[in-house]
Design an enzyme around this catalytic site. Structure first.
Site, mmCIF file in Angstrom:
data_model
loop_
_atom_site.group_PDB
_atom_site.id
_atom_site.type_symbol
_atom_site.label_atom_id
_atom_site.label_comp_id
_atom_site.label_asym_id
_atom_site.label_seq_id
_atom_site.Cartn_x
_atom_site.Cartn_y
_atom_site.Cartn_z
ATOM 1 N N HIS A 182 23.187 9.612 26.129
ATOM 2 C CA HIS A 182 21.811 9.923 26.507
ATOM 3 C C HIS A 182 21.266 11.172 25.827
ATOM 4 O O HIS A 182 20.128 11.545 26.077
ATOM 5 C CB HIS A 182 21.748 10.089 28.030
ATOM 6 C CG HIS A 182 22.586 11.231 28.491
ATOM 7 N ND1 HIS A 182 23.975 11.219 28.411
ATOM 8 C CD2 HIS A 182 22.269 12.441 28.993
ATOM 9 C CE1 HIS A 182 24.444 12.371 28.855
ATOM 10 N NE2 HIS A 182 23.427 13.126 29.213
ATOM 11 N N ASP A 183 22.080 11.842 25.028
ATOM 12 C CA ASP A 183 21.627 13.038 24.314
ATOM 13 C C ASP A 183 21.451 12.790 22.818
ATOM 14 O O ASP A 183 21.048 13.694 22.090
ATOM 15 C CB ASP A 183 22.657 14.176 24.473
ATOM 16 C CG ASP A 183 22.812 14.632 25.906
ATOM 17 O OD1 ASP A 183 21.817 14.597 26.659
ATOM 18 O OD2 ASP A 183 23.942 15.024 26.280
ATOM 19 N N ASP A 200 29.335 11.826 37.417
ATOM 20 C CA ASP A 200 29.103 12.886 36.441
ATOM 21 C C ASP A 200 28.976 14.224 37.170
ATOM 22 O O ASP A 200 28.038 14.442 37.934
ATOM 23 C CB ASP A 200 27.792 12.536 35.694
ATOM 24 C CG ASP A 200 27.652 13.228 34.357
ATOM 25 O OD1 ASP A 200 28.189 14.331 34.218
ATOM 26 O OD2 ASP A 200 26.973 12.661 33.478
ATOM 27 N N GLU A 214 33.171 16.812 28.659
ATOM 28 C CA GLU A 214 32.251 16.968 27.532
ATOM 29 C C GLU A 214 32.475 18.362 26.960
ATOM 30 O O GLU A 214 32.278 19.357 27.651
ATOM 31 C CB GLU A 214 30.797 16.829 27.995
ATOM 32 C CG GLU A 214 29.845 16.877 26.816
ATOM 33 C CD GLU A 214 28.399 17.173 27.194
ATOM 34 O OE1 GLU A 214 27.503 16.816 26.422
ATOM 35 O OE2 GLU A 214 28.151 17.780 28.254
ATOM 36 N N ASP A 263 30.442 17.502 32.839
ATOM 37 C CA ASP A 263 29.405 17.986 31.936
ATOM 38 C C ASP A 263 29.794 19.336 31.313
ATOM 39 O O ASP A 263 30.304 20.222 32.025
ATOM 40 C CB ASP A 263 28.120 18.160 32.777
ATOM 41 C CG ASP A 263 26.889 18.383 31.936
ATOM 42 O OD1 ASP A 263 26.570 17.513 31.114
ATOM 43 O OD2 ASP A 263 26.230 19.429 32.113
HETATM 44 C C1 GLC Z 1 25.142 17.883 28.776
HETATM 45 C C2 GLC Z 1 24.352 16.664 29.183
HETATM 46 C C3 GLC Z 1 22.910 16.906 28.848
HETATM 47 C C4 GLC Z 1 22.449 18.109 29.633
HETATM 48 C C5 GLC Z 1 23.331 19.321 29.394
HETATM 49 C C6 GLC Z 1 23.100 20.381 30.423
HETATM 50 O O1 GLC Z 1 25.130 18.101 27.424
HETATM 51 O O2 GLC Z 1 24.879 15.528 28.563
HETATM 52 O O3 GLC Z 1 22.109 15.789 29.094
HETATM 53 O O4 GLC Z 1 21.129 18.424 29.282
HETATM 54 O O5 GLC Z 1 24.691 18.999 29.474
HETATM 55 O O6 GLC Z 1 23.579 19.965 31.662
#
Ligand code: GLC
Ligand code: CA
Length: 541
Positions: A321-322, A97, A247, A197
């Site tokens: 995880h979010d 990641d 993402e 990310d």
């Molecule tokens: C993404 C991750 C999250 C994190 C954010 C900032 O959305 O999945 O867990 O807090 O980025 O890095």
């Protein structure tokens, strides 16, 4: 680009909560190693592991202070290399990641910037201003403003997330080169793919002083140079044939097509989140509303069919995880726990795209059901608790919102057994374990042929057996009932129909004639009427 990932399934591990090998209450790399046979038994092809690099853990590892070293909390570089080797031997590729939109404020680059080194100040986004007037009133993601003041420099720096996560300046070619080196480093260790990310936030608007207010993410998403930056990163590091997923926050269909079309030389696929906002009242994550199923269907129809008209590709998923646990959110934790978890799994695994399973989803793990703010860990949950109180909510009201929306809901330790600490650790788990671990756990589901776990194994397997699932076209069908969602997949003479009841009541539907063989489903019997949370997949003849 290779097409292998079209028939693949990815398993996501949140390392801190997966398996603790040394009794300190924190999941670790050796814990993952010990569970590789379990992961293999799911039939998945890749594992995405959330960041385990050096980090002060303000955002649980999404604040990286050293991209090329393992956080001692999670193990050593030797453990990491052993994990890569052992996964490889089982035919499982690891995806690491990469958190490249920002670093930790403890990263060496940011420390040098704070010390006034102009070279490193240009790695970040600083703006002049006096201490009472930030360049704008933009809101960052976890409930603070997006600018922080550095008195010694007399400047503000931009952060789209926590203040301890300063945003990198991708306009600076040196920054881009540094990040490419990180990719080359892990690629050299044998990693098979990458998750990036919040990748669509890397290219900031030219003017950072307008508009004056609003969400920083909104102004920075899909920015002016984002496609060229991604393409450069991917081609220069030679990862175009590896599995890569970006993402993408608040993105558009057009951009996701471009991010993932082979012709753009960017990524294999993208995550987007519009389907997980259908229960946000007025678009606000912390305002509760039951899911709007019409909105959900409209989203899937538009994105699935829209992507399928092109060679773009999606990552499809309910959980990470979010996000709160899907069975607690769009399903039923009570009477129809098992049925609803299987229905939700079915719906996603037959879509056009690469499915992602988040640890514990395959067991039907639920939200945490915390009742006190002390039980929460996440920076976002704690910030928003205070914001909700300031907005005039009672403690009980604010806790009720968190119980449904906090990210901690998905971060609870993996429920391996009915034994002490759910088999996650021999010590004290870093985050509270839901009480239902005595009935919801991997061990008990292993021996139950009707379990959610064994159902997920079938879902993964079917994708490998039927090209229509991985390669086919998709069309959403009218059912005359908002609770019943249906779509069909076609490839040559293969034809699949998927019908799912998103409610806890019997439902009827119209317009779909079913004759053929049941490929998989969560009830047996006739299908004139859909039973509560029923899912059925027909191979139409
Ligand atoms: C993404 C991750 C999250 C994190 C954010 C900032 O959305 O999945 O867990 O807090 O980025 O890095
Ligand atoms: Ca540990």
């Amino acid at each position: 680009m290779l097409d292998k990932y079209k028939s693949s399934t990815v398993y996501q591990i949140y390392i801190k909560s997966f398996c603790d090998s040394n009794g300190d209450g924190i999941g670790d790399l050796n814990g993952i190693r010990s569970k590789l046979p379990y992961i293999k038994s799911l039939g998945v092809d890749y594992i995405w592991i959330t960041p385990f690099f050096c980090s002060p853990m303000v955002d649980n590892g999404y604040d990286v202070s050293d991209y090329r070293n393992v956080n001692p909390m999670f193990g050593t570089m030797e453990d990491c290399e052993a994990l890569i080797r052992e996964a490889d031997a089982l035919g499982i590729g690891l995806m690491f990641d990469m958190v490249f939109n920002h670093t930790s404020s403890k990263h060496e680059w940011f420390r040098k910037a704070l010390a006034g080194d102009p070279e490193y100040m240009d790695y970040y986004i600083f703006r002049d201003g006096d201490k009472d007037t930030p360049p704008t009133e933009w809101a960052a993601s976890f409930g603070t403003g997006a600018w922080d003041y550095v008195p010694s420099l007399g400047k503000w720096y931009l952060h789209l997330f926590a203040p301890e996560q300063p945003d990198l300046n991708w306009e600076n070619p040196k920054v881009r080169e540094e990040l490419k080196e990180v990719i080359r480093f892990w690629k050299g260790k044998g990693v098979k793919g990458f998750r990036f990310d919040v990748l669509n936030l890397i290219s900031k608007p030219e003017s950072l002083s307008e508009p004056k207010t609003g969400s920083a993410v909104r102004f920075c998403k899909d920015g002016r140079h984002v496609h060229e930056f991604i393409r450069e990163m991917v081609t220069d590091t030679g990862i175009e044939d590896m599995i890569t997923v970006g993402e993408m926050a608040s993105t558009t269909l057009e951009n996701c097509i471009r991010y993932s079309s082979p012709a753009s030389h960017e990524l294999s696929m993208c995550f987007n989140f519009h389907h997980l906002k259908v229960d946000y009242k007025d678009g606000d994550k912390f305002s509760l509303m039951p899911p709007d199923l019409k909105m959900l269907r409209d989203y899937f129809k538009e994105w699935q069919e829209g992507m399928a008209k092109t060679d773009g590709w999606s990552a499809v998923f309910w959980c990470n995880h979010d996000q709160p646990r899907i069975v607690s959110r769009f399903g039923d934790e009570g009477q129809y726990w098992k049925e609803s978890a299987k229905m939700l799994g079915t719906f996603v695994h037959f879509l056009r795209g690469t499915p992602y399973i988040y640890q514990g989803e395959e067991l039907g793990m639920t939200n945490a059901h915390y009742t006190s703010i002390d039980q929460y860990d996440d920076v976002e949950a704690i910030n928003y608790y205070n914001i909700l109180l300031k907005r005039g909510q009672s403690q009980a009201e604010a806790l009720n919102v968190l119980a449904q929306r906090a990210r901690d809901n998905s971060r609870t330790p993996m429920q391996w057994t009915a034994g002490e600490n759910a088999g996650f650790t021999t010590g004290k788990a870093w985050l509270g374990i839901p009480e239902n671990y005595t009935s919801i756990n991997a061990e008990s589901e292993e021996s139950d042929s009707e379990s959610i776990l064994n159902y997920y194994r079938q879902l993964v397997k079917l994708r490998k057996e039927y090209p229509v699932i991985s390669e086919g076209s998709i069309e959403f069908l009218e059912t005359g009932n908002v609770y019943v969602m249906a779509y069909e997949r076609r490839l040559g003479s293969e034809h699949l129909v998927v019908i799912c009841n998103f409610s806890g009541q019997d439902q009827t539907f119209t317009g779909i004639a079913l004759h053929g063989e049941v490929l998989i489903g969560n009830y047996s019997g006739s299908h004139k009427m859909m039973k509560p949370y029923e899912a059925i997949v027909m191979l139409v003849k």
